[in-house]
Design a protein around this motif. Structure first.
Motif, mmCIF file in Angstrom:
data_model
loop_
_atom_site.group_PDB
_atom_site.id
_atom_site.type_symbol
_atom_site.label_atom_id
_atom_site.label_comp_id
_atom_site.label_asym_id
_atom_site.label_seq_id
_atom_site.Cartn_x
_atom_site.Cartn_y
_atom_site.Cartn_z
ATOM 1 N N MET A 42 0.851 -1.202 0.000
ATOM 2 C CA MET A 42 0.000 0.000 0.000
ATOM 3 C C MET A 42 0.876 1.238 0.000
ATOM 4 O O MET A 42 1.809 1.345 0.796
ATOM 5 N N ARG A 43 0.567 2.205 -0.919
ATOM 6 C CA ARG A 43 1.368 3.426 -1.055
ATOM 7 C C ARG A 43 0.887 4.456 -0.038
ATOM 8 O O ARG A 43 -0.307 4.726 0.066
ATOM 9 N N VAL A 44 1.838 5.018 0.703
ATOM 10 C CA VAL A 44 1.534 6.037 1.713
ATOM 11 C C VAL A 44 2.139 7.354 1.241
ATOM 12 O O VAL A 44 3.337 7.431 0.951
ATOM 13 N N THR A 45 1.325 8.398 1.156
ATOM 14 C CA THR A 45 1.790 9.698 0.661
ATOM 15 C C THR A 45 2.634 10.396 1.711
ATOM 16 O O THR A 45 2.596 10.072 2.907
ATOM 17 N N LEU A 46 3.385 11.395 1.225
ATOM 18 C CA LEU A 46 4.216 12.180 2.146
ATOM 19 C C LEU A 46 3.359 12.952 3.137
ATOM 20 O O LEU A 46 3.732 13.109 4.309
ATOM 21 N N THR A 47 2.199 13.432 2.655
ATOM 22 C CA THR A 47 1.302 14.166 3.560
ATOM 23 C C THR A 47 0.852 13.270 4.708
ATOM 24 O O THR A 47 0.868 13.671 5.880
ATOM 25 N N ALA A 48 0.438 12.040 4.338
ATOM 26 C CA ALA A 48 0.006 11.106 5.382
ATOM 27 C C ALA A 48 1.140 10.793 6.348
ATOM 28 O O ALA A 48 0.939 10.701 7.559
ATOM 29 N N LYS A 49 2.342 10.620 5.808
ATOM 30 C CA LYS A 49 3.489 10.347 6.683
ATOM 31 C C LYS A 49 3.758 11.511 7.632
ATOM 32 O O LYS A 49 4.066 11.308 8.808
ATOM 33 N N THR A 50 3.633 12.745 7.106
ATOM 34 C CA THR A 50 3.874 13.922 7.950
ATOM 35 C C THR A 50 2.845 14.003 9.063
ATOM 36 O O THR A 50 3.184 14.247 10.234
ATOM 37 N N PHE A 74 -1.610 20.650 6.461
ATOM 38 C CA PHE A 74 -1.298 21.831 5.639
ATOM 39 C C PHE A 74 0.185 21.849 5.260
ATOM 40 O O PHE A 74 0.550 22.127 4.109
ATOM 41 N N LEU A 75 1.051 21.541 6.219
ATOM 42 C CA LEU A 75 2.491 21.528 5.937
ATOM 43 C C LEU A 75 2.836 20.436 4.922
ATOM 44 O O LEU A 75 3.609 20.656 3.975
ATOM 45 N N GLY A 76 2.259 19.237 5.086
ATOM 46 C CA GLY A 76 2.539 18.146 4.160
ATOM 47 C C GLY A 76 2.051 18.445 2.756
ATOM 48 O O GLY A 76 2.698 18.091 1.760
ATOM 49 N N ALA A 77 0.868 19.100 2.645
ATOM 50 C CA ALA A 77 0.342 19.436 1.308
ATOM 51 C C ALA A 77 1.287 20.387 0.582
ATOM 52 O O ALA A 77 1.536 20.249 -0.630
ATOM 53 N N TYR A 78 1.824 21.360 1.319
ATOM 54 C CA TYR A 78 2.752 22.308 0.689
ATOM 55 C C TYR A 78 4.030 21.583 0.237
ATOM 56 O O TYR A 78 4.494 21.753 -0.899
ATOM 57 N N LEU A 79 4.594 20.773 1.113
ATOM 58 C CA LEU A 79 5.827 20.070 0.752
ATOM 59 C C LEU A 79 5.599 19.085 -0.396
ATOM 60 O O LEU A 79 6.434 18.940 -1.289
ATOM 61 N N THR A 80 4.450 18.417 -0.386
ATOM 62 C CA THR A 80 4.156 17.443 -1.439
ATOM 63 C C THR A 80 4.053 18.118 -2.802
ATOM 64 O O THR A 80 4.522 17.584 -3.821
ATOM 65 N N LYS A 81 3.430 19.280 -2.831
ATOM 66 C CA LYS A 81 3.312 20.018 -4.088
ATOM 67 C C LYS A 81 4.671 20.331 -4.670
ATOM 68 O O LYS A 81 4.910 20.202 -5.884
ATOM 69 N N GLN A 82 5.598 20.743 -3.810
ATOM 70 C CA GLN A 82 6.941 21.077 -4.287
ATOM 71 C C GLN A 82 7.706 19.817 -4.720
ATOM 72 O O GLN A 82 8.451 19.831 -5.702
ATOM 73 N N LEU A 83 7.513 18.739 -3.969
ATOM 74 C CA LEU A 83 8.264 17.517 -4.265
ATOM 75 C C LEU A 83 7.718 16.765 -5.472
ATOM 76 O O LEU A 83 8.442 15.995 -6.102
ATOM 77 N N ASN A 84 6.440 16.956 -5.783
ATOM 78 C CA ASN A 84 5.870 16.297 -6.961
ATOM 79 C C ASN A 84 6.584 16.709 -8.231
ATOM 80 O O ASN A 84 6.745 15.928 -9.168
#
Length: 605
Positions: free
Chosen positions: A1-9, A173-183
């Motif tokens: 199962m894939r876990v997103t960076l936002t979920a991990k944060t 909110f922090l994970g969403a911002y970082l994920t956008k940049q990392l995508n």
């Protein structure tokens, strides 16, 4: 199962916060519980002491009514479940409260943790001075205290959950911002594979719109793509050159493989020839030993053949006597059948005269002894020939469970005459377990060592052969009191073709081959020699058994002793009786027998 960076944060931050809050809640709850426990213990001590003081006068005056009244008054406190008063002999004077607690045995609770029934049990002695007049027992309920602690714990848990929810929202909110940049970086990394396949690296580069740390990472990534493009172009050039080299190398490897295969076939043939030569050399050394023993073997065979010839000569004379007797019997039979009384009387007179001239009783006894001696002599010749055949046949690589004492006995019979030219051969053999050996090769080793020992003897020398078990090893010693060897000779005795014998007396291969044979069996040879004092060769062979007959002790030494003792007695009897003058028994058969010394647990030749 894939876990997103936002979920991990979110999960990571929430877990950290939850851990800290859990530690805080547990610590605070434990602190409150300790305070409540200490207050309960102090209150219980105070209440029991006050109850003891109040009831002291009534106990001293044995005022039961007052004791009942005081006990009921104590129960007016809502936390006290029961109260009891005992005299100094343990008799209940008064009691009030819950009947289930009044009727059960009292168990003192020193700590709140000891409470198992919801009531803290305490007691105080009623005393005046140093004298005890009784005791009081109180039971204080801890339900109110536990309810208060549980209520506070619940409120703290609600606050902790609320705080975890706030932290998780912030983390989202922090994970969403970082994920956008990392995508953006992730897409660039995925495009690298496409760029390598197509050779166009522009699709792998990523934009740098901000000035934060992620933008620095993007800049570094673009530099990596530039370097990768340069290395790609260089690699393509190298691959083109490598393909050309591979085609050339394949041709060289093919030719080299053919050469190696040809050399391997030559080495295989050389190894086979070497093994064949080694086997022939081993057999040649064995035949050389047989040649050295030929005179002794001829003497061994000549002795029994001599008295067999003498016995046959005596038997010829007995046959002629019985032939003459047979003619007279035939004549007597004929005259009886023809009813010729005159001829019958004449033949009877001839038979009587012939019987008186010949000692048929002696002849009958002697014939039995002659046949027995002849059979004994033939058996000796057969045994000698069999030993010679066993010793001289070409060896195989077959290993078998065998008694080394039998090898020693067989070799001793072969070399007996050789040793007796200069001394005597003494066998001191202990019972040994059977072990896996090549019988023919071990026979050759023992024969070589005994022959060498015999050649080193002066007159009236001795060669002693011993065998005994030692732990997991079988030890065979061949000792002589001959000339011995100096240190220089000891260094070379196991070298091929080294010999101290005169030309024509030895090949110089006996000890070398013996050394190799013992090594093949996993053993070793030791030598102890002093010039002018003699030499001792010590063989050590491991006991190796792969069958169920583990540690079976061989009883064949005793069987050999009984057999040879019987042979010796038979030969001595045939020599001393000498019933017929024409029978030649002047030879000494004792020279051919093994004589055993039971006191020394060994056997002598």
């Amino acid at each position: 199962m894939r876990v997103t960076l936002t979920a991990k944060t979110i999960v990571g931050t929430a877990l950290i916060e939850a851990t800290l809050l859990l530690v805080l809640v547990v610590t605070a709850t434990k602190f409150m519980a300790n305070i409540a426990n200490e207050n309960l213990i102090k209150r219980a001590d105070t209440a029991s002491q006050l109850f003891a003081t109040t009831t002291k006068n009534a106990v001293l005056s044995f005022d039961l009514a007052s004791l009942d009244a005081i006990s009921n008054d104590v129960l007016s406190n809502p936390d006290i479940v029961y109260a009891k008063v005992y005299d100094d002999e343990g008799r209940l004077l008064a009691g009030a409260g819950d009947l289930s607690f009044l009727s059960r045995p009292f168990e003192l609770d020193e700590f709140v943790e000891d409470v198992t029934d919801g009531v803290f049990d305490t007691t105080t002695v009623i005393s005046e001075g140093d004298l005890a007049y009784g005791r009081v027992e109180l039971g204080i309920s801890i339900s109110n205290m536990q309810a208060t602690i549980n209520k506070v714990t619940g409120w703290m848990a609600v606050l902790a959950v609320f705080e975890i929810a706030l932290v998780a929202l912030f983390s989202w909110f922090l994970g969403a911002y970082l994920t956008k940049q990392l995508n953006t970086l992730r897409k660039g990394v995925k495009n690298i594979t496409t760029a390598i396949d197509s050779g166009h690296f522009d699709v792998a580069r990523v934009p740098t719109d901000s000035e934060d740390e992620i933008a620095e990472v993007a800049t570094s990534f673009n530099s990596l793509v530039d370097n990768l493009e340069i290395e790609y172009q260089r690699t393509q050039s190298f691959q083109n050159a490598l393909q050309g080299l591979n085609r050339t190398l394949e041709m060289k490897v093919k030719r080299r493989t053919q050469q190696v295969q040809s050399q391997n076939e030559e080495l295989t043939q050389i190894n086979q020839d070497l093994k064949s030569t080694q086997q022939k050399l081993l057999q040649a050394e064995k035949m050389a030993s047989v040649g050295q023993l030929a005179a002794g073997v001829a003497h061994e065979i000549n002795n029994p053949v001599g008295f067999i010839n003498s016995n046959v000569s005596s038997l010829k004379d007995y046959v002629q006597t019985y032939s003459a007797l047979s003619v007279l019997v035939d004549q007597l039979t004929k005259s009886i059948k023809e009813n010729n009384n005159a001829e019958r009387d004449q033949v009877c007179e001839q038979l009587i005269a012939f019987a008186e001239a010949q000692d048929f009783a002696f002849i009958n006894d002697d014939v039995k002894e002659l046949i027995a001696d002849t059979e004994d002599g033939l058996n000796r010749v057969i045994e000698i020939v069999k030993n010679m055949k066993s010793f001289s046949r070409a060896d195989s690589d077959t290993m078998q469970l065998f008694d080394i004492n039998q090898c020693i006995s067989t070799s001793a019979k072969m070399v007996k005459s050789k040793v007796e030219q200069k001394g005597e051969l003494i066998l001191e053999l202990q019972a040994l377990p059977q072990t896996l050996i090549n019988v023919g090769k071990i026979n050759q080793v023992v024969t070589n060592l005994i022959v060498n020992a015999a050649q080193a003897l002066d007159t009236d020398g001795k060669v002693i052969v011993k065998s005994y078990p030692q732990g997991n090893t079988i030890v065979v010693e061949v000792k002589d009191n001959g000339s011995g060897m100096d240190k220089q000779t000891l260094k070379n005795i196991f070298n091929p073709f080294f010999t101290t014998k005169a030309e024509g007396e030895g090949t110089g291969l006996g000890l070398s081959i013996s050394f190799e044979i013992i090594q093949e069996h996993g053993g070793f040879i030791e030598v102890d020699s002093r010039l002018g004092e003699g030499s001792t060769f010590i063989l050590s062979l491991p006991i190796s058994q792969d069958e169920a007959a583990q540690n079976i002790k061989s009883d064949k030494v005793d069987d050999l002793e009984e057999q040879h003792i019987s042979d010796s007695q038979t030969t001595n009897d045939s020599k001393t009786e000498e019933p017929m003058p024409q029978k030649d028994l002047s030879h000494d058969n004792n020279d051919n027998d093994l004589i055993f010394d039971n006191d020394e647990d060994g056997e002598f030749l």
